[in-house]
Design an enzyme around this catalytic site. Structure first.
Site, PDB file in Angstrom:
ATOM      1  N   ARG A 148       5.781  -0.450  -4.938  1.00  0.00           N
ATOM      2  CA  ARG A 148       5.817  -0.865  -3.762  1.00  0.00           C
ATOM      3  C   ARG A 148       4.927  -2.122  -3.714  1.00  0.00           C
ATOM      4  O   ARG A 148       4.917  -2.852  -2.875  1.00  0.00           O
ATOM      5  CB  ARG A 148       5.203   0.288  -2.762  1.00  0.00           C
ATOM      6  CG  ARG A 148       5.995   1.223  -2.547  1.00  0.00           C
ATOM      7  CD  ARG A 148       5.279   2.404  -1.692  1.00  0.00           C
ATOM      8  NE  ARG A 148       4.750   1.757  -0.584  1.00  0.00           N
ATOM      9  CZ  ARG A 148       5.507   1.946   0.787  1.00  0.00           C
ATOM     10  NH1 ARG A 148       6.848   2.579   0.669  1.00  0.00           N
ATOM     11  NH2 ARG A 148       4.925   1.506   1.937  1.00  0.00           N
TER      12      ARG A 148
ATOM     13  N   LYS B 180      15.325 -15.095  -6.794  1.00  0.00           N
ATOM     14  CA  LYS B 180      15.193 -14.085  -7.670  1.00  0.00           C
ATOM     15  C   LYS B 180      14.459 -14.716  -8.937  1.00  0.00           C
ATOM     16  O   LYS B 180      13.556 -14.091  -9.582  1.00  0.00           O
ATOM     17  CB  LYS B 180      16.651 -13.636  -8.218  1.00  0.00           C
ATOM     18  CG  LYS B 180      17.047 -12.518  -8.863  1.00  0.00           C
ATOM     19  CD  LYS B 180      16.976 -11.345  -7.979  1.00  0.00           C
ATOM     20  CE  LYS B 180      16.197 -11.223  -6.874  1.00  0.00           C
ATOM     21  NZ  LYS B 180      15.937 -10.471  -5.801  1.00  0.00           N
TER      22      LYS B 180
ATOM     23  N   GLU C 120      19.745 -16.965  -2.840  1.00  0.00           N
ATOM     24  CA  GLU C 120      19.093 -15.582  -3.613  1.00  0.00           C
ATOM     25  C   GLU C 120      18.889 -15.787  -5.008  1.00  0.00           C
ATOM     26  O   GLU C 120      17.953 -15.235  -5.807  1.00  0.00           O
ATOM     27  CB  GLU C 120      20.462 -14.632  -3.602  1.00  0.00           C
ATOM     28  CG  GLU C 120      19.972 -13.220  -4.075  1.00  0.00           C
ATOM     29  CD  GLU C 120      18.789 -12.752  -3.524  1.00  0.00           C
ATOM     30  OE1 GLU C 120      18.219 -13.076  -2.746  1.00  0.00           O
ATOM     31  OE2 GLU C 120      18.385 -11.659  -4.350  1.00  0.00           O
TER      32      GLU C 120
ATOM     33  N   TRP D 174      -2.627  -2.972  -1.555  1.00  0.00           N
ATOM     34  CA  TRP D 174      -2.091  -4.527  -1.683  1.00  0.00           C
ATOM     35  C   TRP D 174      -2.979  -5.234  -1.039  1.00  0.00           C
ATOM     36  O   TRP D 174      -2.837  -4.910   0.468  1.00  0.00           O
ATOM     37  CB  TRP D 174      -0.554  -4.377  -1.296  1.00  0.00           C
ATOM     38  CG  TRP D 174       0.025  -5.701  -1.529  1.00  0.00           C
ATOM     39  CD1 TRP D 174       0.715  -6.181  -2.623  1.00  0.00           C
ATOM     40  CD2 TRP D 174       0.158  -6.929  -0.707  1.00  0.00           C
ATOM     41  NE1 TRP D 174       1.203  -7.454  -2.638  1.00  0.00           N
ATOM     42  CE2 TRP D 174       0.998  -7.997  -1.348  1.00  0.00           C
ATOM     43  CE3 TRP D 174      -0.063  -6.875   0.606  1.00  0.00           C
ATOM     44  CZ2 TRP D 174       1.186  -9.056  -0.799  1.00  0.00           C
ATOM     45  CZ3 TRP D 174       0.167  -8.425   1.380  1.00  0.00           C
ATOM     46  CH2 TRP D 174       1.034  -9.316   0.591  1.00  0.00           C
TER      47      TRP D 174
ATOM     48  N   ASN E 110      -2.469   2.483   5.108  1.00  0.00           N
ATOM     49  CA  ASN E 110      -1.219   1.693   4.701  1.00  0.00           C
ATOM     50  C   ASN E 110      -1.073   1.081   6.134  1.00  0.00           C
ATOM     51  O   ASN E 110      -0.604   1.529   7.373  1.00  0.00           O
ATOM     52  CB  ASN E 110      -0.276   2.293   4.337  1.00  0.00           C
ATOM     53  CG  ASN E 110       1.080   1.510   4.196  1.00  0.00           C
ATOM     54  OD1 ASN E 110       0.936  -0.013   4.228  1.00  0.00           O
ATOM     55  ND2 ASN E 110       2.080   1.940   3.873  1.00  0.00           N
ATOM     56  N   GLY E 111      -1.031  -0.372   6.250  1.00  0.00           N
ATOM     57  CA  GLY E 111      -0.680  -1.042   7.441  1.00  0.00           C
ATOM     58  C   GLY E 111      -1.960  -2.103   7.741  1.00  0.00           C
ATOM     59  O   GLY E 111      -2.717  -2.541   6.801  1.00  0.00           O
TER      60      GLY E 111
ATOM     61  N   CYS F 228       0.859  -1.216  -0.015  1.00  0.00           N
ATOM     62  CA  CYS F 228      -0.061   0.185   0.097  1.00  0.00           C
ATOM     63  C   CYS F 228       0.912   1.101  -0.159  1.00  0.00           C
ATOM     64  O   CYS F 228       2.027   1.411   0.806  1.00  0.00           O
ATOM     65  CB  CYS F 228      -1.018   0.121   1.162  1.00  0.00           C
ATOM     66  SG  CYS F 228      -2.158  -1.286   1.308  1.00  0.00           S
TER      67      CYS F 228
ATOM     68  N   LYS G 219       7.426  -4.378  -2.768  1.00  0.00           N
ATOM     69  CA  LYS G 219       8.810  -4.174  -2.279  1.00  0.00           C
ATOM     70  C   LYS G 219       8.860  -3.837  -1.092  1.00  0.00           C
ATOM     71  O   LYS G 219       9.958  -4.334  -0.316  1.00  0.00           O
ATOM     72  CB  LYS G 219       8.891  -2.790  -2.938  1.00  0.00           C
ATOM     73  CG  LYS G 219      10.517  -2.091  -3.019  1.00  0.00           C
ATOM     74  CD  LYS G 219      11.376  -3.011  -3.580  1.00  0.00           C
ATOM     75  CE  LYS G 219      12.768  -2.360  -3.622  1.00  0.00           C
ATOM     76  NZ  LYS G 219      13.783  -3.541  -4.153  1.00  0.00           N
TER      77      LYS G 219
ATOM     78  N   HIS H 133      18.987 -35.894   0.491  1.00  0.00           N
ATOM     79  CA  HIS H 133      18.031 -36.227   1.617  1.00  0.00           C
ATOM     80  C   HIS H 133      16.586 -35.863   1.137  1.00  0.00           C
ATOM     81  O   HIS H 133      15.832 -35.802   1.833  1.00  0.00           O
ATOM     82  CB  HIS H 133      18.462 -35.502   2.954  1.00  0.00           C
ATOM     83  CG  HIS H 133      19.865 -35.984   3.318  1.00  0.00           C
ATOM     84  ND1 HIS H 133      19.945 -37.222   3.868  1.00  0.00           N
ATOM     85  CD2 HIS H 133      20.961 -35.479   3.348  1.00  0.00           C
ATOM     86  CE1 HIS H 133      21.196 -37.520   4.239  1.00  0.00           C
ATOM     87  NE2 HIS H 133      21.916 -36.220   3.873  1.00  0.00           N
TER      88      HIS H 133
ATOM     89  N   GLU I 290      10.585 -15.441  -7.890  1.00  0.00           N
ATOM     90  CA  GLU I 290       9.726 -14.205  -8.136  1.00  0.00           C
ATOM     91  C   GLU I 290       9.562 -13.550  -9.081  1.00  0.00           C
ATOM     92  O   GLU I 290       8.281 -12.848  -9.305  1.00  0.00           O
ATOM     93  CB  GLU I 290      10.479 -13.140  -6.775  1.00  0.00           C
ATOM     94  CG  GLU I 290      11.717 -12.619  -6.775  1.00  0.00           C
ATOM     95  CD  GLU I 290      12.164 -11.816  -5.580  1.00  0.00           C
ATOM     96  OE1 GLU I 290      11.417 -11.552  -4.865  1.00  0.00           O
ATOM     97  OE2 GLU I 290      13.445 -11.379  -5.645  1.00  0.00           O
TER      98      GLU I 290
END
Ligand code: G6P
Length: 612
Positions: free
Chosen positions: A27, A488, A484, A75, A101-102, A2, A607, A507, A491
């Protein structure tokens, strides 16, 4: 996650709000809306989906008219993305409009309480209750809206940044925050609010960084901040010295590509900020040998990619300092009553400095008496205001949701920090320290070298982009970079991907290997290369297509077992983590582009994750 914006001044508000929302798109959001006061009445436009729908609906902001307004990108957390659930939310009578926002944790109890008082809740959101609560308190007193807002936020559990319009005062709006980002922009004859700096860059460079439980009253001519006792607060003006181009694509197709290309420059800026004359010094994080010797444990706490930098920190700090290091995902750390105390150092890592779980882990650590060092990219962010010590990564603004340049700067700061601590502890000689500094100063040129021929990664992606599953393996710091590399890819391309320590393959994950499954092995450490070779051979025997990321020095070892070899320039161990992850960022980027994905704004991701 948001974003909120607000404007009051002589100009028409809607186009300014839309331009601000556009800058907050990065965001992450799934609907957008705005409200302005026009002729004493609230005019609202909201739309599910991309901001473009709202822009079309308002004919590029040609309507509604009115020169005071608030806007929001949502969001979804409570209630699906829909026009009704979009913000702004109006109070029952239509007097107030609110953007939030929150997360309001006690919203269900408040909904029941409000329903009892005759309020009709129309959305599924946790935010709508705020508008009704404001109206409830406003109707029952002659108090000014500031007092009403204080009463309202006293009822809210959770986190919020709010913008509030009141039709009875079309000359001003209010804003307040608790654990969600909010800045107030200082204009000339007009003023603004926003969740983040990019939204204000075209309008002003002077802002107030609002702290928790501070209320801002904003008119075209004046900004006044108050505390919860309604006492005026004086605040320093924070001047933003970013270049506007920092938040523009500058000719690149995507922010992510621009940010990857910026890596040599920002690595150089980060290194040169802390390396001087063969020594490393962090101005805002000074430790003595005695303080380091007294440490019982170091805990590294972060989320997402920053957590992967944390995994690297565990290997690097333990190896160089001999101090036991735990690494934790912030959401797990904060809820298990972590065993930290005054003898511990907690290192939090965060690009935004706003991630809710990391921020709370930081606060919890300080409550328990630990010293907290924050590695952050955003100056003046919430974590910067809470930590004891700060080291900034000098990556500049990062807009693409998937982090690249901030991540490599985090890794580099950790390399510097581990060497600096080791030196202070007497475990590194002056010569070794000077060598490390030289290696760090060479890093930008080596990164440039890796970025030189993008067609290599493009070509690999063009052969492999239609895989349905990919696996990344590595050992030690190569494992941290595998985590990472896998994230990447996942996402931004939406391809299922996992990373595991190469030794763990047998395993479980090896049961998933079929003919042509892609397995990427990251292997830059000479001492572990033979073991990696065996792991690659194990998956190749089972039909995998194998790719190895390695150095020229180790290349011959992998010939015959690796179908693709990504060759890194020969480099020192302090340089290789950064150099090895860059090709994997590029590979992920091209795979995502070839799959037609929205690279900068991948679905469902944000973000800045300001809710837990
Ligand atoms: C989100 C972002 C990631 C980031 C993570 C942690 O998931 O998409 O790129 O690594 O948050 O964010 P932080 O700002 O704390 O580094």
């Amino acid at each position: 996650m948001c974003g909120i914006v607000g404007y009051v001044g002589p100009r028409q508000a809607a186009p300014i709000l839309l331009a601000g929302l556009e800058k907050l798109e990065y965001r992450g959001y799934d609907s957008a809306g705005l409200a302005v006061i026009d002729d004493g009445k609230l005019q609202v436009a909201k739309a599910k989906g991309r901001l473009q729908t709202l822009i079309d609906q308002t004919e590029n902001g040609r309507h509604p008219a009115g020169s005071i307004g608030i806007g929001h990108t949502r969001w979804a957390t409570h209630g699906e993305p829909s026009d009704t659930n979009s913000h702004p939310h109006l109070s029952q009578s239509g007097r107030f409009a609110v953007v939030h926002n929150g997360i309001i944790e006690n919203y269900q109890a408040l909904q029941t309480w409000l329903a009892d008082k005759g309020f009709h809740i129309v959305s599924e959101t946790d935010s709508e209750v705020i508008a009704h609560l404001i109206e409830y308190y406003a109707e029952r007193s002659d108090d000014d809206l500031i007092d009403v807002l204080i009463k309202t936020i006293g009822r809210l559990d959770g986190s919020f940044a709010l913008g509030v319009l009141d039709t009875k005062r079309p000359d001003r709006f209010l804003a307040v925050r608790k654990a969600s980002p909010l800045i107030v922009g200082i204009g000339s004859g007009e003023n603004y609010i926003a969740s983040d700096i990019p939204a204000l860059l075209p309008l002003t460079r002077d802002v107030y960084l609002v702290d928790d439980n501070e209320i801002a009253e904003i008119t075209a001519a004046h900004i006044q901040l108050f505390n919860l006792d309604q006492e005026p607060i004086e605040k320093d003006v924070y001047h933003i010295d970013w270049d506007v181009s920092a938040a523009e694509k500058g000719g690149y197709e995507h922010f992510m590509m621009k940010e990857m290309a910026e890596q040599p420059r920002v690595l150089g800026e980060t290194v040169r900020s802390y390396v001087h004359g063969g020594q490393i010094a962090f101005g805002l994080a000074e430790f003595s040998a005695a303080e380091l010797k007294a440490l019982r444990h170091i805990h590294v706490v972060a989320c997402g990619s920053a957590y992967h930098a944390g995994v690297y920190a565990k290997y690097e700090l333990e190896r160089l300092t001999g101090i036991p290091v735990n690494v934790d995902i912030a959401s797990e750390f904060r809820y298990r009553n972590p065993l930290v105390g005054p003898d511990d150092l907690v290192i939090v890592i965060s690009q935004s400095g706003e991630t809710a779980d990391t921020l709370e882990a930081l606060k919890e650590s300080r409550r328990k008496g630990a010293r907290v060092l924050a590695i952050l990219n955003v100056i003046g962010s919430s974590m910067a205001r809470e930590a004891d010590d700060i080291i900034y990564t000098i990556a500049g603004p990062e807009i693409a949701v998937a982090t690249t340049k901030a991540f490599v700067c985090q890794v580099t700061v950790i390399t510097m920090l581990a060497h600096h601590f080791a030196y202070l502890l007497g475990r590194l000689s002056d010569r070794e320290m000077a060598d490390c500094c030289d290696e760090l100063l060479q890093l930008p040129a080596l990164a440039e070298n890796v970025l030189q021929d993008m067609s290599l990664y493009q070509e690999m992606a063009s052969r492999l982009y239609n895989q349905t599953d990919m696996y990344f393996i590595g050992r030690s710091s190569d494992f941290a970079m595998s985590l990472e590399a896998s994230l990447k890819l996942k996402e931004i391309s939406y391809i299922h991907s996992e990373a595991c320590p190469a030794g763990e393959l047998k395993h479980g994950p090896i049961s998933l290997i079929e003919k042509n499954t892609l397995v990427v092995a990251m292997s830059t450490e000479a001492r572990l290369a033979e073991k990696m070779k065996s792991n690659i051979a194990e998956v190749k025997t089972r039909g995998a297509h194998t790719m190895v990321v390695t150095t020229r020095a180790l290349q011959s070892l992998f010939q015959g077992v690796a179908d693709d070899i990504v060759l890194l320039p020969d480099a020192r161990p302090s340089q290789l983590p950064v150099l090895s992850v860059i090709p994997m960022q590029l590979f992920a980027y091209y795979v995502a582009v070839l799959n037609g994905r929205d690279v900068d704004k991948p679905r469902n991701l944000a973000k800045s994750v300001t809710v837990e």
